[in-house]
Design an enzyme around this catalytic site. Structure first.
Site, mmCIF file in Angstrom:
data_model
loop_
_atom_site.group_PDB
_atom_site.id
_atom_site.type_symbol
_atom_site.label_atom_id
_atom_site.label_comp_id
_atom_site.label_asym_id
_atom_site.label_seq_id
_atom_site.Cartn_x
_atom_site.Cartn_y
_atom_site.Cartn_z
ATOM 1 N N LYS A 14 9.412 9.993 15.434
ATOM 2 C CA LYS A 14 9.410 9.085 16.599
ATOM 3 C C LYS A 14 10.332 9.628 17.690
ATOM 4 C CE LYS A 14 8.682 4.721 14.071
ATOM 5 N NZ LYS A 14 7.823 3.749 14.746
ATOM 6 N N ASP B 262 0.860 -1.185 0.000
ATOM 7 C CA ASP B 262 0.000 0.000 0.000
ATOM 8 C C ASP B 262 0.902 1.241 0.000
ATOM 9 O OD1 ASP B 262 -1.615 2.143 0.575
ATOM 10 O OD2 ASP B 262 -2.563 1.234 2.350
ATOM 11 N N GLU C 13 30.201 5.903 5.578
ATOM 12 C CA GLU C 13 30.192 4.454 5.828
ATOM 13 C C GLU C 13 30.039 3.724 4.502
ATOM 14 O OE1 GLU C 13 26.657 2.813 7.747
ATOM 15 O OE2 GLU C 13 25.926 4.864 8.001
ATOM 16 N N HIS D 109 18.898 13.121 13.020
ATOM 17 C CA HIS D 109 19.327 12.193 11.966
ATOM 18 C C HIS D 109 18.043 11.608 11.388
ATOM 19 C CE1 HIS D 109 20.982 8.957 9.734
ATOM 20 N NE2 HIS D 109 20.559 8.018 10.573
ATOM 21 N N THR E 69 14.052 2.861 2.574
ATOM 22 C CA THR E 69 14.859 3.832 3.339
ATOM 23 C C THR E 69 16.255 4.025 2.741
ATOM 24 O OG1 THR E 69 15.755 2.256 4.959
ATOM 25 C CG2 THR E 69 13.611 3.181 5.444
ATOM 26 N N ASN F 277 17.711 8.372 2.831
ATOM 27 C CA ASN F 277 18.769 8.371 3.845
ATOM 28 C C ASN F 277 20.105 8.752 3.219
ATOM 29 O OD1 ASN F 277 20.199 8.026 6.188
ATOM 30 N ND2 ASN F 277 19.624 5.881 6.512
ATOM 31 N N CYS G 245 26.297 6.354 10.722
ATOM 32 C CA CYS G 245 25.760 7.668 10.313
ATOM 33 C C CYS G 245 26.235 8.799 11.214
ATOM 34 C CB CYS G 245 24.237 7.648 10.336
ATOM 35 S SG CYS G 245 23.542 6.282 9.419
HETATM 36 N N1 CAA Z 1 -0.643 3.120 5.783
HETATM 37 C C1 CAA Z 1 0.008 3.881 6.691
HETATM 38 N N2 CAA Z 1 0.979 3.395 7.503
HETATM 39 C C2 CAA Z 1 1.343 2.093 7.385
HETATM 40 C C3 CAA Z 1 0.689 1.246 6.465
HETATM 41 C C4 CAA Z 1 -0.350 1.799 5.635
HETATM 42 N N3 CAA Z 1 -0.988 1.056 4.723
HETATM 43 N N4 CAA Z 1 1.237 0.028 6.581
HETATM 44 C C5 CAA Z 1 2.193 0.099 7.550
HETATM 45 N N5 CAA Z 1 2.256 1.353 8.025
HETATM 46 C C6 CAA Z 1 3.161 1.876 9.049
HETATM 47 C C7 CAA Z 1 3.317 0.959 10.260
HETATM 48 O O1 CAA Z 1 2.242 1.105 11.150
HETATM 49 C C8 CAA Z 1 4.627 1.460 10.803
HETATM 50 O O2 CAA Z 1 4.412 2.672 11.511
HETATM 51 P P1 CAA Z 1 5.012 2.863 12.991
HETATM 52 O O3 CAA Z 1 6.487 2.594 12.914
HETATM 53 O O4 CAA Z 1 4.691 4.279 13.338
HETATM 54 O O5 CAA Z 1 4.331 1.855 13.860
HETATM 55 C C9 CAA Z 1 5.442 1.830 9.546
HETATM 56 O O6 CAA Z 1 4.486 1.959 8.490
HETATM 57 C C10 CAA Z 1 6.511 0.811 9.149
HETATM 58 O O7 CAA Z 1 5.886 -0.423 8.906
HETATM 59 P P2 CAA Z 1 6.379 -1.779 9.618
HETATM 60 O O8 CAA Z 1 6.272 -1.618 11.094
HETATM 61 O O9 CAA Z 1 5.640 -2.904 8.987
HETATM 62 O O10 CAA Z 1 7.927 -1.842 9.340
HETATM 63 P P3 CAA Z 1 8.764 -2.538 8.179
HETATM 64 O O11 CAA Z 1 8.868 -3.986 8.410
HETATM 65 O O12 CAA Z 1 8.311 -2.076 6.852
HETATM 66 O O13 CAA Z 1 10.209 -1.893 8.477
HETATM 67 C C11 CAA Z 1 11.883 -0.311 9.000
HETATM 68 C C12 CAA Z 1 10.412 -0.514 8.683
HETATM 69 C C13 CAA Z 1 12.266 -1.087 10.262
HETATM 70 C C14 CAA Z 1 12.144 1.167 9.239
HETATM 71 C C15 CAA Z 1 12.710 -0.810 7.783
HETATM 72 O O14 CAA Z 1 12.430 0.014 6.679
HETATM 73 C C16 CAA Z 1 14.202 -0.811 8.017
HETATM 74 O O15 CAA Z 1 14.753 -1.788 8.514
HETATM 75 N N6 CAA Z 1 14.911 0.304 7.640
HETATM 76 C C17 CAA Z 1 16.351 0.409 7.799
HETATM 77 C C18 CAA Z 1 16.780 0.632 9.239
HETATM 78 C C19 CAA Z 1 16.578 2.036 9.731
HETATM 79 O O16 CAA Z 1 16.477 3.008 8.985
HETATM 80 N N7 CAA Z 1 16.570 2.189 11.072
HETATM 81 C C20 CAA Z 1 16.459 3.512 11.676
HETATM 82 C C21 CAA Z 1 17.174 3.595 13.006
HETATM 83 S S1 CAA Z 1 18.894 3.148 12.758
HETATM 84 C C22 CAA Z 1 19.601 4.555 12.101
HETATM 85 O O17 CAA Z 1 19.050 5.612 12.174
HETATM 86 C C23 CAA Z 1 20.916 4.433 11.412
HETATM 87 C C24 CAA Z 1 20.656 4.407 9.959
HETATM 88 O O18 CAA Z 1 20.602 5.438 9.314
HETATM 89 C C25 CAA Z 1 20.460 3.097 9.341
#
Ligand code: CAA
Length: 386
Positions: free
Chosen positions: A242, A29, A79, A233, A152, A275, A111
């Site tokens: 968040k 979606d 990185e 960041h 991301t 990112n 980062c």
């Molecule tokens: N409409 C609106 N929102 C929706 C939706 C829909 N149809 N379907 C899902 N969502 C929302 C969920 O509710 C969730 O929101 P919340 O987090 O507010 O609860 C959000 O979309 C993400 O969905 P999921 O929980 O299903 O998550 P995912 O399995 O898709 O993974 C992620 C999300 C963990 C960020 C993943 O993209 C990821 O691993 N990204 C890389 C790691 C990252 O960026 N981490 C950040 C902290 S680490 C850091 O900052 C260092 C760095 O740069 C890497």
């Protein structure tokens, strides 16, 4: 003596993919990407671009012959290093035509390292006030096709000059760094894509923000009312939200509502690029400074830097009079890009040099960037100035 960011400039690739199209292609979606994650577009990287070409392009936008003369040191924070030994800063120094009497070094802590680069640069300038340090945060965020992290990804560089009497942001002295040995995101030497415990990483990020901010409050006695804005960041823009909401909780007063508005201003550019790893906090800062209606000289800005592995730092700066004139126009930069299809994005994703050890020459006919990665010969990257 005031020391801080004198000027900033941003560069990214000329191509982007629309994330509604990517969502449809992946059977997701689109609201998950645009609302749940908070991203609209993502920079796509052709094989002719890497952190050296992106970093040099960002730096070139802020350098004049007069400013160039005073650069004593080039620090590249990344990185996405292109060599396990040689610093990307040496290639960039050469492409920019800087004096050979220049110190050049690369720094790494996911980062976070651009923030360490800025703090170290501040120390160098404090010792030698006539010097200017060029700090470049350059990265390509890659998680892999069809992974949860794909949405991301992103790419680009932010270059900053650190000097005395800065025109943009004077850094204040109290700063809180915090580190712990954890595995939330990492990239082994043999991998071109990051490994990540995604949900865990988001929780650690929030925890590190609260740890550093609370300690900052204890050390300074300052409260939220003392800030014109907080910047974060921004691995994806929902992450900044968040972080802020973790601090505000259910606060709904004027201060909280103002900080929420400023967060929105700071997210606008990241929504369209993705990112930047080391550069993400600094693109958020540029987004805030170029989109906020309320900031004035003297405003205090808080900056939260986070790098997986993990390290966080909260520090602050005071905006200088006329700060708007010391940055390139990022909205214009983004408007000049060209959209590519999901199929074209996937092709470019798969054509990166990566771990390839063979001689190769790339076709750069469609790349109009100032600096080009032409290919690889005898295990050496070949760069060209267009
Ligand atoms: N409409 C609106 N929102 C929706 C939706 C829909 N149809 N379907 C899902 N969502 C929302 C969920 O509710 C969730 O929101 P919340 O987090 O507010 O609860 C959000 O979309 C993400 O969905 P999921 O929980 O299903 O998550 P995912 O399995 O898709 O993974 C992620 C999300 C963990 C960020 C993943 O993209 C990821 O691993 N990204 C890389 C790691 C990252 O960026 N981490 C950040 C902290 S680490 C850091 O900052 C260092 C760095 O740069 C890497």
């Amino acid at each position: 003596m005031r020391i801080g960011i004198d000027r900033m400039a941003f560069a990214t690739t000329n191509e982007y993919v629309d994330l509604v199209e990517l969502a449809k292609e992946r059977g997701v979606d689109p609201n998950k990407f645009t609302v749940g994650i908070g991203q609209d577009q993502q920079a796509v990287v052709p094989p002719t671009q890497d952190i050296v070409t992106l970093g040099a392009a960002a730096a070139q936008k802020l350098l004049t012959p007069d400013l160039t003369k005073n650069i004593s040191t080039v620090i590249v924070a990344t990185e996405s290093g292109i060599d396990n030994s040689k610093a990307s800063a040496i290639y960039i120094k050469q492409l920019l035509g800087l004096n050979d009497f220049t110190r050049t070094v690369e720094m790494k802590e996911a980062c976070y390292s651009a923030t360490a680069g800025i703090q170290f640069a501040k120390g160098l300038v404090a010792l030698n006030p006539q010097e200017t340090v060029l700090v470049i945060a350059a990265d390509i965020a890659r998680y892999g096709l069809n992974t949860p992290g794909e949405v991301t990804q992103g790419a680009g560089a932010v270059a900053m000059l650190i000097s005395r009497n800065p025109h943009l942001l004077s850094l204040e002295d109290t700063t809180v760094a915090y580190s712990q040995d954890i595995m939330d995101f990492w990239r082994p030497l043999y991998a071109t894509e990051a490994l990540v415990d995604g949900k865990y990483s988001t929780n650690v990020y929030i925890d590190f923000f609260l740890q550093t901010f609370n300690r900052y409050q204890q050390l300074t006695g300052r409260g939220l009312e003392d800030f014109a804005a907080l910047t974060f960041h921004m691995p994806f823009t929902k992450m900044g939200k968040k972080g802020l909401e973790g601090l505000l909780g259910d606060r709904k007063d004027e201060t909280a509502s103002h900080l929420r508005d400023e967060l929105t201003a700071s997210q606008l550019f990241s929504r369209k690029v993705g990112n930047l790893y080391t550069g993400s906090l600094y693109l958020s800062l540029m987004s805030l400074l170029q989109n906020s209606k309320d900031l004035t000289a003297g405003s205090r800005i808080g900056l939260f830097s986070y790098g997986s592995g993990a390290e966080g730092e909260f520090y602050t700066g005071i905006l200088e009079e006329g700060y708007q004139k010391y940055m390139n126009d990022v909205a214009q930069e983004l408007a000049n890009r060209q959209q590519v299809s999901v199929a074209q994005y996937e092709k470019m994703f798969n054509s990166q040099l990566g771990m390839n050890d063979k001689d190769i020459e790339f076709d750069d006919a469609n790349d109009h960037s100032p600096f080009i990665l032409k290919g690889q010969k005898n295990h050496q990257r070949i760069y060209q100035i267009k």
